[in-house]
Design a protein around this motif. Structure first.
Motif, PDB file in Angstrom:
ATOM      1  N   GLU A 151     -26.657  16.067  86.396  1.00 35.85           N
ATOM      2  CA  GLU A 151     -25.408  15.480  85.904  1.00 35.85           C
ATOM      3  C   GLU A 151     -25.080  16.039  84.525  1.00 35.85           C
ATOM      4  O   GLU A 151     -23.930  16.395  84.240  1.00 35.85           O
ATOM      5  CB  GLU A 151     -25.549  13.956  85.850  1.00 35.85           C
TER       6      GLU A 151
ATOM      7  N   ALA B 225     -23.897  19.514  84.874  1.00 38.45           N
ATOM      8  CA  ALA B 225     -22.516  19.525  85.349  1.00 38.45           C
ATOM      9  C   ALA B 225     -21.556  19.187  84.212  1.00 38.45           C
ATOM     10  O   ALA B 225     -20.504  19.827  84.060  1.00 38.45           O
ATOM     11  CB  ALA B 225     -22.348  18.544  86.502  1.00 38.45           C
ATOM     12  N   LEU B 226     -21.931  18.172  83.400  1.00 42.32           N
ATOM     13  CA  LEU B 226     -21.081  17.811  82.263  1.00 42.32           C
ATOM     14  C   LEU B 226     -20.997  18.968  81.267  1.00 42.32           C
ATOM     15  O   LEU B 226     -19.919  19.247  80.711  1.00 42.32           O
ATOM     16  CB  LEU B 226     -21.610  16.550  81.577  1.00 42.32           C
TER      17      LEU B 226
ATOM     18  N   ARG C  24     -21.309  22.144  81.993  1.00 43.18           N
ATOM     19  CA  ARG C  24     -20.455  23.181  82.602  1.00 43.18           C
ATOM     20  C   ARG C  24     -18.979  22.805  82.502  1.00 43.18           C
ATOM     21  O   ARG C  24     -18.132  23.664  82.235  1.00 43.18           O
ATOM     22  CB  ARG C  24     -20.839  23.377  84.081  1.00 43.18           C
ATOM     23  N   ILE C  25     -18.714  21.511  82.711  1.00 41.25           N
ATOM     24  CA  ILE C  25     -17.321  21.047  82.604  1.00 41.25           C
ATOM     25  C   ILE C  25     -16.829  21.237  81.173  1.00 41.25           C
ATOM     26  O   ILE C  25     -15.721  21.738  80.940  1.00 41.25           O
ATOM     27  CB  ILE C  25     -17.200  19.574  83.050  1.00 41.25           C
TER      28      ILE C  25
ATOM     29  N   SER D 175     -16.313  24.813  80.570  1.00 41.98           N
ATOM     30  CA  SER D 175     -15.086  25.266  81.236  1.00 41.98           C
ATOM     31  C   SER D 175     -13.852  24.789  80.486  1.00 41.98           C
ATOM     32  O   SER D 175     -12.859  25.531  80.352  1.00 41.98           O
ATOM     33  CB  SER D 175     -15.042  24.754  82.674  1.00 41.98           C
ATOM     34  N   GLU D 176     -13.901  23.531  79.987  1.00 40.70           N
ATOM     35  CA  GLU D 176     -12.775  23.005  79.212  1.00 40.70           C
ATOM     36  C   GLU D 176     -12.578  23.823  77.936  1.00 40.70           C
ATOM     37  O   GLU D 176     -11.451  24.179  77.569  1.00 40.70           O
ATOM     38  CB  GLU D 176     -13.008  21.535  78.853  1.00 40.70           C
TER      39      GLU D 176
END
Length: 176
Positions: free
Chosen positions: A117, A120-121, A123-124, A127-128
C-alpha cells in the motif's frame, strides 16, 4: 530218608499243605513281594516324589511366569499412559506452534499489505509529482512561446527601448 518216607506217606492217602504246589507258589509270591516289595515301593515312591517335585517346579515356574506377566502388563500400562500423556503434550505443542505460525503469517501478510500500500501511495505521489512537473513544464513552454510571440510583435514595432527602460526602472523596487 525221612523225606522220602514222608513223601511216600503223604502220597498214601493224606495230602498235606506242604505238598501242595499252590501253597509254595503263594509262599514264593509273598517272599518275592516281601523282598522285592521294599525295593519296588522305594522305586515307586521315588518316581512319585520326582513327579511331585516336577509338578511343584512347574507350578512355581507358572507362578513366576504369571508374576512376570503381571509385572510386564503393569509396566506396559504405565508406558502406554506415559505415551498417551506425551502424545497429548505433543499435540498441544503442535497446536500452539500452529497458532503462532498463523499469527506470524497474519502479521507478515499485514506487513506485506502495508508495504505494498505504501509503495502504491509512493508511486501515486511520484506520478502526481511527475504530472505536476509536466503540467508546469508545459505551462512554462506555452508561456515562453507566448512571450516570444508577443515580444516579436512588440519588439518589431519599436518598443524595445521603452521596455528596457521600464525594466531598469522597476529593478530597484524588485531587488529590495
Amino acid at each position: 530218608m525221612i523225606g522220602t518216607a514222608w513223601a511216600a506217606g503223604a502220597g498214601a492217602g493224606q495230602e498235606s499243605l506242604f505238598s501242595d504246589p499252590a501253597f509254595w507258589v503263594a509262599v514264593a509270591f509273598l517272599l518275592f513281594f516281601a523282598l522285592a516289595g521294599k525295593v519296588l515301593w522305594k522305586k515307586i515312591t521315588e518316581m512319585l516324589d520326582k513327579r511331585t517335585a516336577g509338578i511343584a517346579k512347574a507350578l512355581a515356574d507358572a507362578d513366576q511366569l504369571r508374576a512376570d506377566a503381571l509385572k510386564a502388563k503393569t509396566e506396559a500400562d504405565r508406558t502406554l499412559a506415559q505415551a498417551a500423556t506425551e502424545a497429548g503434550a505433543i499435540v498441544q505443542q503442535a497446536r500452539e506452534e500452529a497458532a503462532r505460525m498463523q499469527a506470524r503469517a497474519a502479521a507478515n501478510l499485514e506487513t506485506a499489505v502495508a508495504l505494498r500500500e505504501q509503495q502504491a501511495l509512493d508511486r501515486i505521489a511520484q506520478s502526481e509529482a511527475q504530472a505536476t512537473k509536466q503540467v508546469r513544464d508545459t505551462a512554462v513552454d506555452v508561456a515562453l512561446a507566448a512571450t516570444r510571440a508577443l515580444l516579436r510583435e512588440q519588439v518589431g514595432s519599436g518598443r524595445t527601448q521603452a521596455l528596457v527602460d521600464e525594466a531598469i526602472a522597476e529593478l530597484p523596487k524588485r531587488l529590495h
